[in-house]
Design an enzyme around this catalytic site. Sequence first.
Site, PDB file in Angstrom:
ATOM      1  N   SER A  56       0.836  -1.193   0.000  1.00 63.07           N
ATOM      2  CA  SER A  56       0.000   0.000   0.000  1.00 63.07           C
ATOM      3  C   SER A  56       0.879   1.254   0.000  1.00 63.07           C
ATOM      4  O   SER A  56       1.728   1.406  -0.875  1.00 63.07           O
ATOM      5  CB  SER A  56      -0.961  -0.041   1.198  1.00 63.07           C
ATOM      6  OG  SER A  56      -1.940   0.949   1.097  1.00 63.07           O
ATOM      7  N   ASP A 114      -9.483  -3.637  -5.924  1.00 61.65           N
ATOM      8  CA  ASP A 114      -8.810  -2.779  -4.947  1.00 61.65           C
ATOM      9  C   ASP A 114      -9.369  -1.359  -5.005  1.00 61.65           C
ATOM     10  O   ASP A 114      -9.111  -0.626  -5.961  1.00 61.65           O
ATOM     11  CB  ASP A 114      -7.305  -2.765  -5.228  1.00 61.65           C
ATOM     12  CG  ASP A 114      -6.508  -2.088  -4.125  1.00 61.65           C
ATOM     13  OD1 ASP A 114      -7.119  -1.385  -3.287  1.00 61.65           O
ATOM     14  OD2 ASP A 114      -5.281  -2.257  -4.092  1.00 61.65           O
ATOM     15  N   HIS A 169      -6.971  -5.767  -1.109  1.00 61.75           N
ATOM     16  CA  HIS A 169      -5.895  -4.845  -0.737  1.00 61.75           C
ATOM     17  C   HIS A 169      -5.247  -5.266   0.581  1.00 61.75           C
ATOM     18  O   HIS A 169      -4.023  -5.301   0.695  1.00 61.75           O
ATOM     19  CB  HIS A 169      -6.466  -3.425  -0.622  1.00 61.75           C
ATOM     20  CG  HIS A 169      -5.436  -2.372  -0.390  1.00 61.75           C
ATOM     21  ND1 HIS A 169      -4.753  -1.747  -1.423  1.00 61.75           N
ATOM     22  CD2 HIS A 169      -4.955  -1.821   0.756  1.00 61.75           C
ATOM     23  CE1 HIS A 169      -3.909  -0.863  -0.919  1.00 61.75           C
ATOM     24  NE2 HIS A 169      -4.008  -0.885   0.401  1.00 61.75           N
TER      25      HIS A 169
END
EC number: 3.1.1.13
Length: 325
Positions: A139, A271, A300
């Site tokens: 991320s 996502d 995610h």
Amino acid sequence: MDSELKEEIPVHEEFILCGGAETQVLKCGPWTDLFNDQSVKRPKLLIFIIPGNPGFSAFYVPFAKALYSLTNRCFPVWTISHAGHALAPKDKKILTTSEDSNAQEIKDIYGLNGQIEHKLAFLRTHVPKDMKLVLIGHSVGSYFTLQMLKRVPELPVIRAFLLFPTIERMSESPNGRIATPLLCWSRYVLYVTGYLLLKPCPEKIKSLLIRRGLQVMNLENEFSPLNILEPFCLANAAHLGGQEMMEVVKRDDETIREHLCKLTFYYGTIDPWCPKEYYEDIKKDFPEGDIRLCEKNIPHAFIIHFNQEMADMIADSLKDDLSKM
């Protein structure tokens, strides 16, 4: 059998002072001090995991264990918390180094730029300069990874994996459109609410709530992340999140181009932080790059249920590189 092997994998927890901030480091494998280990058995490579936001390193322990096992237990796998996202328990000693004690305090260490400098400070003070690195950013950890390569291009990084990478247009993503007003305009309301609700809450109740939550999410609680309900840590996560929405806008194509041969991007099909169109755009601009689209519907937050699948992908990609170590 596989679960038994995982139980045997040693994980060492440390709390250190890095850039002036308390930092949790979880070290998978028997090596706890690479800097001062001069033995012939010292590994030549470190696999270094940089989490998303919130940066609770304890969430990544199952992933680190799986990766350590798949790389034949030959290389340490370390996970670092973000600055201000982990506080040491009262009975836990906070370790310092002479280099960190003399280091300049990092400006706004809990913000976007400060977190990047925080990771670089850790590598400077705890990892030998000649040790090869595999960076794994998840991320916003992917954004940190790219920025680390940009700021210190001489880092001995042989591969960098950017998992579900939030490296552009964060506020325009489906989740970003919801998070931006909350994190940028209403975060002080969140701070006050968090302090009023959580600060008076007894530690036993917090611990019970967290353990129940971890059970529901099927996460190991070997290192119980009490910081999940610590107002100071939540405020820092919100502060970082607000800066992400405002500053992670344009993709850094120059840095990507310069380091493309060592980068692997892994995008999700479902996502809401970096939608499929972001994958299509970067794939079109860098057709020669190792840019992958997940075919397994992994979300995610892969650390909840898909640690083994992600570890398999990375270990398989590293086979040739690790065989040369």
